[in-house]
Enzyme design. Structure first.
Site, PDB file in Angstrom:
ATOM      1  N   LYS A   1       0.844  -1.211   0.000  1.00 33.29           N
ATOM      2  CA  LYS A   1       0.000   0.000   0.000  1.00 33.29           C
ATOM      3  C   LYS A   1       0.876   1.256   0.000  1.00 33.29           C
ATOM      4  CE  LYS A   1      -1.726   1.796   4.000  1.00 33.29           C
ATOM      5  NZ  LYS A   1      -1.532   3.236   4.185  1.00 33.29           N
ATOM      6  N   ASN A   2       1.877   1.312   0.896  1.00 34.42           N
ATOM      7  CA  ASN A   2       2.636   2.552   1.065  1.00 34.42           C
ATOM      8  C   ASN A   2       3.611   2.800  -0.074  1.00 34.42           C
ATOM      9  OD1 ASN A   2       1.136   2.990   3.288  1.00 34.42           O
ATOM     10  ND2 ASN A   2       2.700   2.398   4.766  1.00 34.42           N
TER      11      ASN A   2
ATOM     12  N   CYS B   1      -4.848  11.013  10.725  1.00 34.41           N
ATOM     13  CA  CYS B   1      -5.223   9.653  11.083  1.00 34.41           C
ATOM     14  C   CYS B   1      -5.623   9.755  12.551  1.00 34.41           C
ATOM     15  CB  CYS B   1      -4.036   8.726  10.963  1.00 34.41           C
ATOM     16  SG  CYS B   1      -4.407   7.363   9.878  1.00 34.41           S
TER      17      CYS B   1
ATOM     18  N   ARG C   1      -0.375  14.979  12.553  1.00 40.66           N
ATOM     19  CA  ARG C   1       0.474  14.496  11.451  1.00 40.66           C
ATOM     20  C   ARG C   1       1.134  15.727  10.803  1.00 40.66           C
ATOM     21  NH1 ARG C   1      -1.276   9.127  10.025  1.00 40.66           N
ATOM     22  NH2 ARG C   1       0.523   9.015   8.656  1.00 40.66           N
TER      23      ARG C   1
ATOM     24  N   ASP D   1       3.961   0.217  11.995  1.00 37.82           N
ATOM     25  CA  ASP D   1       2.694  -0.215  11.389  1.00 37.82           C
ATOM     26  C   ASP D   1       2.334  -1.649  11.750  1.00 37.82           C
ATOM     27  OD1 ASP D   1       3.090   1.700   8.318  1.00 37.82           O
ATOM     28  OD2 ASP D   1       2.495   2.233  10.355  1.00 37.82           O
TER      29      ASP D   1
ATOM     30  N   ARG E   1      -9.107  -0.169   3.768  1.00 40.38           N
ATOM     31  CA  ARG E   1      -8.250   0.844   3.138  1.00 40.38           C
ATOM     32  C   ARG E   1      -6.876   0.270   2.845  1.00 40.38           C
ATOM     33  NH1 ARG E   1      -6.783   5.637   6.502  1.00 40.38           N
ATOM     34  NH2 ARG E   1      -5.189   5.596   4.905  1.00 40.38           N
TER      35      ARG E   1
HETATM   36  C1  EPZ Z   1       4.184   6.833   6.675  1.00 38.36           C
HETATM   37  O1  EPZ Z   1       3.513   7.916   7.300  1.00 38.36           O
HETATM   38  C2  EPZ Z   1       3.149   5.738   6.549  1.00 38.36           C
HETATM   39  N1  EPZ Z   1       2.044   6.190   5.686  1.00 38.36           N
HETATM   40  C3  EPZ Z   1       2.630   5.354   7.934  1.00 38.36           C
HETATM   41  O2  EPZ Z   1       1.819   4.201   7.745  1.00 38.36           O
HETATM   42  C4  EPZ Z   1       3.800   4.929   8.822  1.00 38.36           C
HETATM   43  O3  EPZ Z   1       3.317   4.734  10.133  1.00 38.36           O
HETATM   44  C5  EPZ Z   1       4.884   6.003   8.824  1.00 38.36           C
HETATM   45  O4  EPZ Z   1       5.261   6.341   7.474  1.00 38.36           O
HETATM   46  C6  EPZ Z   1       6.144   5.558   9.556  1.00 38.36           C
HETATM   47  O5  EPZ Z   1       6.657   4.417   8.916  1.00 38.36           O
HETATM   48  C7  EPZ Z   1       2.220   6.104   4.348  1.00 38.36           C
HETATM   49  O6  EPZ Z   1       3.258   5.687   3.869  1.00 38.36           O
HETATM   50  C8  EPZ Z   1       1.060   6.556   3.517  1.00 38.36           C
HETATM   51  P1  EPZ Z   1       6.588   9.869   8.877  1.00 38.36           P
HETATM   52  P2  EPZ Z   1       4.256   9.361   7.340  1.00 38.36           P
HETATM   53  O7  EPZ Z   1       6.663  11.142   8.099  1.00 38.36           O
HETATM   54  O8  EPZ Z   1       5.089   9.516   6.139  1.00 38.36           O
HETATM   55  C9  EPZ Z   1       7.098  13.041  12.363  1.00 38.36           C
HETATM   56  C10 EPZ Z   1      -0.096   2.919   7.706  1.00 38.36           C
HETATM   57  O9  EPZ Z   1      -0.596   2.325   8.658  1.00 38.36           O
HETATM   58  N2  EPZ Z   1       7.068  14.049  11.285  1.00 38.36           N
HETATM   59  O10 EPZ Z   1       7.659   8.848   8.691  1.00 38.36           O
HETATM   60  O11 EPZ Z   1       3.229  10.397   7.648  1.00 38.36           O
HETATM   61  C11 EPZ Z   1       5.732  12.376  12.562  1.00 38.36           C
HETATM   62  O12 EPZ Z   1       4.929  13.149  13.448  1.00 38.36           O
HETATM   63  C12 EPZ Z   1       0.398   4.323   7.903  1.00 38.36           C
HETATM   64  O13 EPZ Z   1       0.110   2.420   6.563  1.00 38.36           O
HETATM   65  C13 EPZ Z   1       7.354  15.360  11.582  1.00 38.36           C
HETATM   66  O14 EPZ Z   1       7.607  15.701  12.738  1.00 38.36           O
HETATM   67  O15 EPZ Z   1       5.184   9.166   8.618  1.00 38.36           O
HETATM   68  C14 EPZ Z   1       6.108  11.050  13.154  1.00 38.36           C
HETATM   69  O16 EPZ Z   1       6.292  11.196  14.553  1.00 38.36           O
HETATM   70  C15 EPZ Z   1       0.002   4.861   9.240  1.00 38.36           C
HETATM   71  N3  EPZ Z   1       7.333  16.283  10.581  1.00 38.36           N
HETATM   72  C16 EPZ Z   1       7.459  10.728  12.517  1.00 38.36           C
HETATM   73  O17 EPZ Z   1       7.955  11.973  11.989  1.00 38.36           O
HETATM   74  C17 EPZ Z   1       7.055  15.949   9.279  1.00 38.36           C
HETATM   75  O18 EPZ Z   1       7.072  16.840   8.408  1.00 38.36           O
HETATM   76  C18 EPZ Z   1       7.384   9.737  11.375  1.00 38.36           C
HETATM   77  O19 EPZ Z   1       6.449  10.231  10.428  1.00 38.36           O
HETATM   78  C19 EPZ Z   1       6.758  14.605   8.997  1.00 38.36           C
HETATM   79  C20 EPZ Z   1       6.776  13.669  10.004  1.00 38.36           C
END
Ligand code: EPZ
Length: 426
Positions: A18-19, A113, A118, A304, A395
């Site tokens: 998916k991702n 979410c 986020r 995840d 989803r």
């Molecule tokens: C991706 O989300 C995935 N979603 C998430 O999977 C997954 O949990 C996550 O990566 C971590 O592996 C998709 O790929 C669509 P991050 P993403 O940016 O990109 C902080 C699922 O279940 N952060 O790696 O949004 C954030 O708050 C979903 O498939 C900032 O601070 O995650 C978090 O604490 C749920 N500033 C950490 O980084 C930013 O600009 C990791 O977030 C971006 C993120």
């Protein structure tokens, strides 16, 4: 509706990731020719992103349930502000893709979410360093404008972020000069996106490591590309097999992507045999032992799979501790497990789980992976558990009821019409 108590036996074939799909499909916007994307999972998030591309003007044809033909050439707008864009988080990848193609982008902010804020500050940091000015329009729409100057940049991410790494990569493949991303995320879907873009003629080096170097190119040619298997889906079925003390074969996966999941299951006492594109997990041999888990960016234990493994640990005698180090609020589903008799206490990022007995209860899915955790709990609990809001599960998990039925689970999907008429089974 799930009647628990039956160990899972048999084989399940994992679908495309998916991702990876929700990043690669927007990536087609950057291409100068039509593309064919294969091994796409049959999930609602893909339908949403495909329709968003159609709204932008792309020609999108579903060849079969796992294959899309996409011609991005008719796209003339850099604005993706329909309501459908808000429905899905990953639509923020259109910021990088549209900025990369038009040097401007206007995208409705995706919905959050159900596990905390986020932020996208790191995404915006990357775009700004590449020359884009950004505006937040009444808190709901991001507008980027790099029409004056758009160029490669050196970007050091303050936090490891999958979305920021992907979004900057999308923006950079056609940007003038070199972009260097440091403290980059290393997930398999980052590598898959880089392989897809390089197969179109992009120049990306280092995906899968902390430093990714991208040299902008003028032209991207069409390709046929097959998406990697979903290691989180695979990990979910493995956790279900362990929770029910069964033995299953998971087909069409890359064992290397599962290393942290497989090693944790071995630590619990499961037996794992790895083959080129399959693993066999056997949890029938001995009682499982409690473990501690800390979620980390790849190659650490994936956040995840955290809810699914908490559900698994409620069935294991002893005290297990889970530390969710990626998200600051990803335990909202625990209250649903407690309704089924689970003994879990949450202290900030820590969940302390006392293994015990689960009994069926009416519960709801609060997000995608939480829904998967409720499904696993239902497979173990005495009695018949009903899970509502299963659209969250659908989803991210294609054909989830059929796949679990093929493993011997007593699970069915029931429709309760709004007008209170009799329920019907799918
Ligand atoms: C991706 O989300 C995935 N979603 C998430 O999977 C997954 O949990 C996550 O990566 C971590 O592996 C998709 O790929 C669509 P991050 P993403 O940016 O990109 C902080 C699922 O279940 N952060 O790696 O949004 C954030 O708050 C979903 O498939 C900032 O601070 O995650 C978090 O604490 C749920 N500033 C950490 O980084 C930013 O600009 C990791 O977030 C971006 C993120």
């Amino acid at each position: 509706m799930i009647t628990g108590g039956k160990p899972l036996f048999g084989e399940v074939t994992v679908s495309g990731a998916k991702n990876a799909a929700v990043a690669i499909i927007p990536g087609v916007v950057l291409c100068d020719e039509p593309c064919r994307i294969e091994n796409i999972p049959n999930i609602s998030d893909v339908t949403v992103i495909a329709n968003i591309l159609r709204d932008l003007g792309a020609m999108v044809r579903r060849v079969d349930k796992n294959t899309l033909d996409i011609d991005p050439r008719p796209i003339q707008t850099y604005k993706a502000t329909e309501d459908s864009v808000r429905k899905m988080r990953a639509s923020y990848y259109l910021l990088g893709a549209l900025l990369g193609r038009f040097h401007k982008a206007k995208v409705a902010l995706p919905g959050g979410c159900n596990f905390g804020v986020r932020p996208i500050d790191q995404h915006l940091k990357g775009f700004q360093l590449m020359g884009a000015k950004n505006d937040l329009i009444n808190g709901a729409i991001i507008e980027l404008d790099a029409s004056e100057s758009f160029h490669g940049a050196r970007i050091y991410f303050d936090t490891v972020s999958v979305g920021s790494t992907i979004n900057v990569m999308l923006a950079a493949v056609k940007a003038e000069g070199q972009t260097i991303i440091e403290n980059a995320a290393k997930e398999p879907h980052i590598v898959d996106l880089a392989n897809f873009l390089n197969s179109m003629g992009a120049n990306i080096r280092g995906a899968g490591t902390d430093v990714i170097k991208i040299r902008g190119v003028e032209y991207l040619h069409g390709v046929t590309y097959s998406i990697i298997p979903d290691q989180i889906e695979a990990g979910t079925y493995m956790a279900a097999a362990a929770a029910t003390r069964g033995r299953i074969t998971v087909r069409n996966i890359t064992p290397k992507h599962l290393e942290s999941i497989s090693s944790k299951l071995c630590e619990m006492g499961c037996e794992i045999d790895e083959y080129d594109e399959a693993v066999i997990i056997d949890a029938t041999k001995r009682p499982l032992n409690r473990v501690n888990i800390k979620t980390m960016p790849h190659p650490g234990f994936p956040t995840d799979c955290q809810p699914q493994f908490v559900a698994l640990l409620t069935t294991v005698k002893g005290t297990s501790i889970v530390n969710e180090s990626v998200w600051d609020n990803r335990y909202q589903y625990v209250s649903e497990l407690v309704r089924m008799g689970a003994n879990i206490s949450v202290e900030g990022r820590l969940a302390i789980i006392e293994g015990g007995h689960l009994t069926a209860a009416p519960v709801k899915a609060t997000d995608l992976r939480a829904g998967a955790a409720m499904l696993i709990a239902g497979l173990v609990a005495d009695g018949t558990t009903s899970i509502s809001n299963i659209s969250y599960i659908e989803r991210g998990y294609s054909d989830v009821v059929t796949k679990f039925q093929s493993l011997g689970a007593d699970i069915k999907k029931v429709y309760f019409p709004d007008d209170g008429a009799a329920a019907t089974t799918a």
